[in-house]
Design a protein around this motif. Structure first.
Motif, PDB file in Angstrom:
ATOM      1  N   VAL A 198       0.617   1.291   7.248  1.00 55.17           N
ATOM      2  CA  VAL A 198       1.674   0.666   6.464  1.00 55.17           C
ATOM      3  C   VAL A 198       1.027  -0.095   5.312  1.00 55.17           C
ATOM      4  CG1 VAL A 198       3.549  -1.021   6.454  1.00 55.17           C
ATOM      5  CG2 VAL A 198       3.197   0.466   8.450  1.00 55.17           C
ATOM      6  N   ALA A 199       1.379   0.236   4.084  1.00 53.63           N
ATOM      7  CA  ALA A 199       0.843  -0.457   2.911  1.00 53.63           C
ATOM      8  C   ALA A 199       1.673  -1.711   2.645  1.00 53.63           C
ATOM      9  CB  ALA A 199       0.860   0.458   1.704  1.00 53.63           C
ATOM     10  N   VAL A 200       0.984  -2.846   2.439  1.00 57.14           N
ATOM     11  CA  VAL A 200       1.661  -4.128   2.202  1.00 57.14           C
ATOM     12  C   VAL A 200       1.095  -4.726   0.915  1.00 57.14           C
ATOM     13  CG1 VAL A 200       2.192  -6.418   3.093  1.00 57.14           C
ATOM     14  CG2 VAL A 200       1.935  -4.489   4.678  1.00 57.14           C
ATOM     15  N   ALA A 201       1.956  -4.933  -0.062  1.00 60.20           N
ATOM     16  CA  ALA A 201       1.525  -5.573  -1.301  1.00 60.20           C
ATOM     17  C   ALA A 201       1.375  -7.072  -1.073  1.00 60.20           C
ATOM     18  CB  ALA A 201       2.535  -5.305  -2.425  1.00 60.20           C
ATOM     19  N   ASP A 202       0.298  -7.640  -1.578  1.00 58.52           N
ATOM     20  CA  ASP A 202       0.062  -9.070  -1.388  1.00 58.52           C
ATOM     21  C   ASP A 202       1.048  -9.883  -2.224  1.00 58.52           C
ATOM     22  OD1 ASP A 202      -1.604 -11.340  -0.436  1.00 58.52           O
ATOM     23  OD2 ASP A 202      -2.015 -11.545  -2.572  1.00 58.52           O
ATOM     24  N   ARG A 203       1.656 -10.896  -1.618  1.00 58.62           N
ATOM     25  CA  ARG A 203       2.704 -11.658  -2.296  1.00 58.62           C
ATOM     26  C   ARG A 203       2.153 -12.487  -3.454  1.00 58.62           C
ATOM     27  NH1 ARG A 203       4.025 -11.306   3.000  1.00 58.62           N
ATOM     28  NH2 ARG A 203       2.730 -13.069   3.606  1.00 58.62           N
ATOM     29  N   TRP A 204       0.965 -13.052  -3.291  1.00 61.95           N
ATOM     30  CA  TRP A 204       0.390 -13.820  -4.397  1.00 61.95           C
ATOM     31  C   TRP A 204       0.163 -12.919  -5.604  1.00 61.95           C
ATOM     32  CZ3 TRP A 204      -3.805 -13.596  -7.562  1.00 61.95           C
ATOM     33  CH2 TRP A 204      -4.086 -14.740  -8.315  1.00 61.95           C
ATOM     34  N   ALA A 220       7.727   0.801  -1.307  1.00 56.63           N
ATOM     35  CA  ALA A 220       7.499   0.608   0.124  1.00 56.63           C
ATOM     36  C   ALA A 220       6.561  -0.571   0.386  1.00 56.63           C
ATOM     37  CB  ALA A 220       6.932   1.885   0.743  1.00 56.63           C
ATOM     38  N   ALA A 221       5.474  -0.675  -0.397  1.00 56.95           N
ATOM     39  CA  ALA A 221       4.518  -1.771  -0.192  1.00 56.95           C
ATOM     40  C   ALA A 221       5.129  -3.110  -0.589  1.00 56.95           C
ATOM     41  CB  ALA A 221       3.249  -1.511  -1.006  1.00 56.95           C
ATOM     42  N   VAL A 222       5.916  -3.110  -1.677  1.00 59.05           N
ATOM     43  CA  VAL A 222       6.557  -4.360  -2.097  1.00 59.05           C
ATOM     44  C   VAL A 222       7.581  -4.794  -1.054  1.00 59.05           C
ATOM     45  CG1 VAL A 222       7.974  -5.436  -3.880  1.00 59.05           C
ATOM     46  CG2 VAL A 222       6.160  -3.845  -4.527  1.00 59.05           C
ATOM     47  N   HIS A 223       8.365  -3.854  -0.549  1.00 61.88           N
ATOM     48  CA  HIS A 223       9.357  -4.188   0.485  1.00 61.88           C
ATOM     49  C   HIS A 223       8.667  -4.703   1.739  1.00 61.88           C
ATOM     50  CE1 HIS A 223      12.527  -3.503   3.540  1.00 61.88           C
ATOM     51  NE2 HIS A 223      13.354  -3.768   2.534  1.00 61.88           N
ATOM     52  N   ALA A 224       7.537  -4.088   2.103  1.00 58.82           N
ATOM     53  CA  ALA A 224       6.796  -4.547   3.285  1.00 58.82           C
ATOM     54  C   ALA A 224       6.289  -5.970   3.102  1.00 58.82           C
ATOM     55  CB  ALA A 224       5.638  -3.602   3.571  1.00 58.82           C
ATOM     56  N   ALA A 225       5.976  -6.354   1.858  1.00 63.71           N
ATOM     57  CA  ALA A 225       5.518  -7.723   1.602  1.00 63.71           C
ATOM     58  C   ALA A 225       6.596  -8.737   1.944  1.00 63.71           C
ATOM     59  CB  ALA A 225       5.116  -7.872   0.133  1.00 63.71           C
ATOM     60  N   LEU A 226       7.878  -8.324   1.861  1.00 66.24           N
ATOM     61  CA  LEU A 226       8.993  -9.230   2.134  1.00 66.24           C
ATOM     62  C   LEU A 226       9.469  -9.162   3.576  1.00 66.24           C
ATOM     63  CD1 LEU A 226      11.072  -8.514  -1.111  1.00 66.24           C
ATOM     64  CD2 LEU A 226       9.336 -10.256  -0.736  1.00 66.24           C
ATOM     65  N   THR A 227       8.970  -8.212   4.334  1.00 64.20           N
ATOM     66  CA  THR A 227       9.443  -8.047   5.714  1.00 64.20           C
ATOM     67  C   THR A 227       8.341  -8.182   6.757  1.00 64.20           C
ATOM     68  OG1 THR A 227       9.177  -5.635   5.481  1.00 64.20           O
ATOM     69  CG2 THR A 227      11.357  -6.563   5.014  1.00 64.20           C
ATOM     70  N   THR A 228       7.069  -8.280   6.339  1.00 66.85           N
ATOM     71  CA  THR A 228       5.962  -8.419   7.290  1.00 66.85           C
ATOM     72  C   THR A 228       5.155  -9.676   6.965  1.00 66.85           C
ATOM     73  OG1 THR A 228       4.345  -7.175   5.988  1.00 66.85           O
ATOM     74  CG2 THR A 228       5.821  -5.901   7.410  1.00 66.85           C
ATOM     75  N   PRO A 229       4.375 -10.178   7.930  1.00 65.44           N
ATOM     76  CA  PRO A 229       3.600 -11.404   7.690  1.00 65.44           C
ATOM     77  C   PRO A 229       2.244 -11.166   7.043  1.00 65.44           C
ATOM     78  CG  PRO A 229       3.390 -10.761   9.982  1.00 65.44           C
ATOM     79  CD  PRO A 229       4.327  -9.769   9.359  1.00 65.44           C
ATOM     80  N   TRP A 230       1.863  -9.897   6.792  1.00 64.16           N
ATOM     81  CA  TRP A 230       0.516  -9.613   6.327  1.00 64.16           C
ATOM     82  C   TRP A 230       0.326 -10.021   4.866  1.00 64.16           C
ATOM     83  CZ3 TRP A 230      -2.202  -8.475  10.448  1.00 64.16           C
ATOM     84  CH2 TRP A 230      -1.570  -7.862  11.513  1.00 64.16           C
TER      85      TRP A 230
END
Length: 368
Positions: free
Chosen positions: A64-70, A323-333
């Motif tokens: 799962v790709a997760v974009a960093d929020r910072w 997908a990665a941007v959405h994962a940034a808002l739904t996962t803690p990574w």
């Protein structure tokens, strides 16, 4: 860093991590080869650079790709600054308009009840700084009168708590008045010589010295400059320099409640000259709130709204990495642990005067 970045591995959750390896470069093929050997990787947290996104898509399709929020917020700031780079004439025009308003509209102090005296450029900078401090003092006093604690005021306005306490318990900040008291006995002589055509401060000072004046040259030249300004009112106001696009971008992406009165006046003028920037500011504020508060449901709506604004290119980039941007808002990574390891790596490398090769850096990083 020439030697690439450390690869992080989580143990059980986002809060614990250790370094597994140090890649020799930032090349996508290098990262892809490393990922191919580890098919058990479940999450890839990354910035939005194309290199690691491409490597993860090619060699870790199961992750799962997760974009960093910072980095998402940093990308927003860069996008806003790019837009402002195209509006530099507007930023300058807004600053010039405020400068002309300052010159034509008399400013009266509530306590002293007098208008600003003729000023040199240095004195006007001091006066502007005093007005800024006075506006801050008034806001702190207003919040204090409403029962807001010093700690809360400090957080809301971004000032040190000791500064807030000083404003709450002290009086109104004092303006630095021009020095002229030592010239009082000689003003008649100076006015007479000025009327005779002697407008050179150094020459006036030499004549005063011969008459017994023991003050400095600076006092006399400041008087001469002020006298010259009095004769030419159009020069009383120094032009206000337009802030950099980077600083304006920081303002547009910040919470409007943190704006000072001076910044509000400037941005109101900017928005009046370029209404599209007001839309950019509103979208930037919404995006920041969406990222900080993890509002995943608002992402699609925000992208649709941004399509009709100057932030369209930024929105297109987010949509391509949806997908990665959405994962940034739904996962803690996030990249928090990795950024800490990178800081540590830089410290280790610099302690060896930047001469360490990848093998030595890997040993020092992994052994610890």
């Amino acid at each position: 860093m020439a030697q690439g970045q450390p690869v992080r591995h989580h143990l059980g959750g986002p809060g614990t991590a250790c370094s597994l390896d140090l890649l020799p470069d930032r090349d996508a093929d290098t990262a892809a080869r490393w990922l191919e050997k580890r098919p058990d990787i479940a999450v890839v947290s990354r910035d939005r650079g194309a290199v690691y996104a491409d490597a993860a898509r090619r060699s870790a399709p199961q992750a799962v790709a997760v974009a960093d929020r910072w980095h998402l917020l940093a990308n927003l700031g860069q996008a806003v600054q790019t837009i402002l780079d195209r509006h530099k004439p507007t930023l300058r025009a807004a600053a010039q308009k405020i400068s002309s308003d300052t010159a034509t509209i008399p400013r009266v102090t509530e306590t002293a009840g007098d208008t600003p005296p003729p000023m040199t450029s240095a004195e006007r900078r001091q006066w502007t700084g005093w007005e800024r401090r006075r506006a801050t003092w008034k806001e702190v006093v207003r919040l204090g009168a409403e029962g807001v604690s010093a700690r809360a005021i400090s957080r809301r306005l971004g000032f040190a708590r000791e500064t807030v306490r000083k404003f709450l318990h002290g009086g109104e900040p004092e303006v630095h008045r021009p020095r002229h008291s030592s010239l009082a006995p000689h003003l008649a002589f100076l006015e007479r010589r000025w009327g005779e055509g002697c407008h050179n401060g150094a020459q006036l000072w030499r004549e005063l010295r011969a008459a017994g004046f023991d003050g400095s040259l600076r006092v006399v030249t400041e008087w001469a400059t002020r006298r010259r300004l009095t004769a030419r009112p159009e020069r009383l106001a120094s032009p206000i320099a337009a802030p950099s696009t980077r600083r304006v971008a920081m303002l547009l992406t910040a919470d409007p409640s943190s704006w000072t009165a001076e910044r509000c006046r400037y941005l109101e003028r900017v928005f009046a000259l370029a209404p599209k920037l007001a839309t950019v500011q509103e979208l930037a504020r919404r995006f920041g709130a969406m990222i900080r508060q993890r509002q995943a449901d608002a992402l699609s709506v925000w992208l649709d709204d941004a399509d009709t604004s100057d932030l369209r290119s930024f929105a297109d980039g987010l949509r391509s990495d949806f997908a990665a941007v959405h994962a940034a808002l739904t996962t803690p990574w996030s990249n928090g642990q990795t950024e800490g390891q990178i800081t540590r790596l830089k410290l280790v490398k610099r302690s060896m005067y930047g001469r360490a090769n990848p093998d030595l850096l890997r040993i020092r990083l992994m052994a610890a």
